[in-house]
Scaffold this active site. Structure first.
Site, PDB file in Angstrom:
ATOM      1  N   HIS A  15     -39.862   6.610 -13.274  1.00  0.00           N
ATOM      2  CA  HIS A  15     -38.999   6.851 -14.428  1.00  0.00           C
ATOM      3  C   HIS A  15     -38.561   8.312 -14.496  1.00  0.00           C
ATOM      4  O   HIS A  15     -37.452   8.606 -14.960  1.00  0.00           O
ATOM      5  CB  HIS A  15     -39.713   6.451 -15.722  1.00  0.00           C
ATOM      6  CG  HIS A  15     -38.763   6.141 -16.838  1.00  0.00           C
ATOM      7  ND1 HIS A  15     -37.843   5.115 -16.772  1.00  0.00           N
ATOM      8  CD2 HIS A  15     -38.565   6.740 -18.039  1.00  0.00           C
ATOM      9  CE1 HIS A  15     -37.127   5.087 -17.889  1.00  0.00           C
ATOM     10  NE2 HIS A  15     -37.542   6.060 -18.671  1.00  0.00           N
ATOM     11  N   HIS A  44     -27.090   2.370 -18.698  1.00  0.00           N
ATOM     12  CA  HIS A  44     -27.439   2.594 -20.103  1.00  0.00           C
ATOM     13  C   HIS A  44     -26.613   1.669 -20.990  1.00  0.00           C
ATOM     14  O   HIS A  44     -25.398   1.545 -20.812  1.00  0.00           O
ATOM     15  CB  HIS A  44     -27.166   4.047 -20.508  1.00  0.00           C
ATOM     16  CG  HIS A  44     -28.114   5.019 -19.888  1.00  0.00           C
ATOM     17  ND1 HIS A  44     -27.803   6.350 -19.700  1.00  0.00           N
ATOM     18  CD2 HIS A  44     -29.379   4.869 -19.412  1.00  0.00           C
ATOM     19  CE1 HIS A  44     -28.822   6.970 -19.140  1.00  0.00           C
ATOM     20  NE2 HIS A  44     -29.789   6.084 -18.953  1.00  0.00           N
ATOM     21  N   TYR A  55     -29.286  13.762 -21.964  1.00  0.00           N
ATOM     22  CA  TYR A  55     -29.411  14.563 -20.752  1.00  0.00           C
ATOM     23  C   TYR A  55     -28.498  15.791 -20.757  1.00  0.00           C
ATOM     24  O   TYR A  55     -28.575  16.619 -19.859  1.00  0.00           O
ATOM     25  CB  TYR A  55     -29.140  13.698 -19.522  1.00  0.00           C
ATOM     26  CG  TYR A  55     -30.156  12.595 -19.372  1.00  0.00           C
ATOM     27  CD1 TYR A  55     -31.376  12.822 -18.747  1.00  0.00           C
ATOM     28  CD2 TYR A  55     -29.917  11.322 -19.887  1.00  0.00           C
ATOM     29  CE1 TYR A  55     -32.319  11.829 -18.630  1.00  0.00           C
ATOM     30  CE2 TYR A  55     -30.857  10.318 -19.777  1.00  0.00           C
ATOM     31  CZ  TYR A  55     -32.051  10.576 -19.154  1.00  0.00           C
ATOM     32  OH  TYR A  55     -32.990   9.586 -19.046  1.00  0.00           O
TER      33      TYR A  55
END
Length: 274
Positions: A224, A250, A259
């Site tokens: 991950h 996503h 991010y």
């Protein structure tokens, strides 16, 4: 469990289903221990007590509590649909508001990732190197990588068909690193399996095998974390937010926006300037 079938019919991913089932079982156990009786339906006041228990006794983070309440909300809908109870007792007001992360979830740099990939290649071989490279430079989930079929990858078009959460299909564009790694692995692959990545016995590779070689090669980098790295690194390299959201699968661009936040390293450097 009928609730499991209910979730499957709604196209929930296997990991999500198992997580929801675990959260519901946790609530039922708490209810029965707290009130000494079998739980037959949900009551709003009990949900509020459970939320307080998670927050003040278990000291869970808000996002963890919210995830449990989300599962119970789905269970509430299931009970209504099956005529077990009439009202939706969990509302948006009951869900705890939690502050979004200020720092980007990505906390590993490119050099560290490339050193890890080399460690995987040297210590565990070409198959695992190809998998880790896919996770790092295509942003795949482990479950997505082990489900890739041989027919899903098109080297000439530099495209990979991926089946993500909820059986949603997307096309992921792959770079030279991935192409070279997978082609090198295929030269030594000996199996009639339809799956790209196979076990030593020639059958479909299990996700536990991926987690195992990650633990073998690093006590810090996880599958991950490589996904986090991809999202952050892609944005730095000029990808747009919608492009990263599509590559990573996503469900919302709000996830991708995390991010764009300052990295933890940068925040620590700023703290030292105070």
């Amino acid at each position: 469990m009928e609730f499991q079938e209910y979730l499957e019919e709604r196209g929930k991913a296997e990991n999500t289903i198992q997580t929801y089932l675990g959260h519901v079982r946790g609530y039922i156990l708490w209810y029965e221990e707290s009130y000494g009786q079998e739980m037959l339906q949900l009551y709003h006041v009990n949900i509020l007590d459970y939320r307080s228990y998670l927050e003040n006794i278990k000291r869970l983070k808000y996002n963890s509590i919210d995830a449990k309440l989300s599962a119970l909300s789905s269970y509430n809908e299931f009970l209504i649909e099956n005529g077990i109870q009439e009202e939706q007792v969990i509302t948006a007001k009951d869900r705890l508001k939690f502050q979004q992360m200020i720092a980007s979830p990505a906390d590993i740099e490119k050099q560290e990732v490339d050193e890890f990939l080399q460690e995987v290649l040297v210590e565990t071989g070409k198959r695992n190197y190809a998998i880790a490279t896919l996770l790092a430079y295509a942003g795949l989930r482990v479950s997505e990588s082990v489900n890739i079929l041989l027919t899903d990858i098109d080297f000439q078009a530099r495209e990979l068909r991926v089946i993500g959460k909820g059986n949603k299909q997307r096309i992921v564009f792959i770079n030279d690193k991935i192409i070279h790694a997978v082609r090198d692995y295929l030269k030594e692959r000996k199996s009639q399996s339809e799956y790209l990545f196979v076990s030593r016995k020639g059958g479909k590779l299990h996700r536990s095998s991926v987690n195992r070689f990650f633990r073998q090669c690093s006590d810090r980098i996880t599958p991950h974390k490589l996904r986090h790295f991809f999202c952050s690194h892609a944005l730095k390299c000029g990808y747009s937010i919608p492009e990263v959201a599509n590559q990573a699968g996503h469900s919302s661009e709000r996830t991708t926006l995390l991010y764009t936040n300052t990295s933890r390293r940068e925040m620590k450097e700023k703290a030292n300037r105070l």
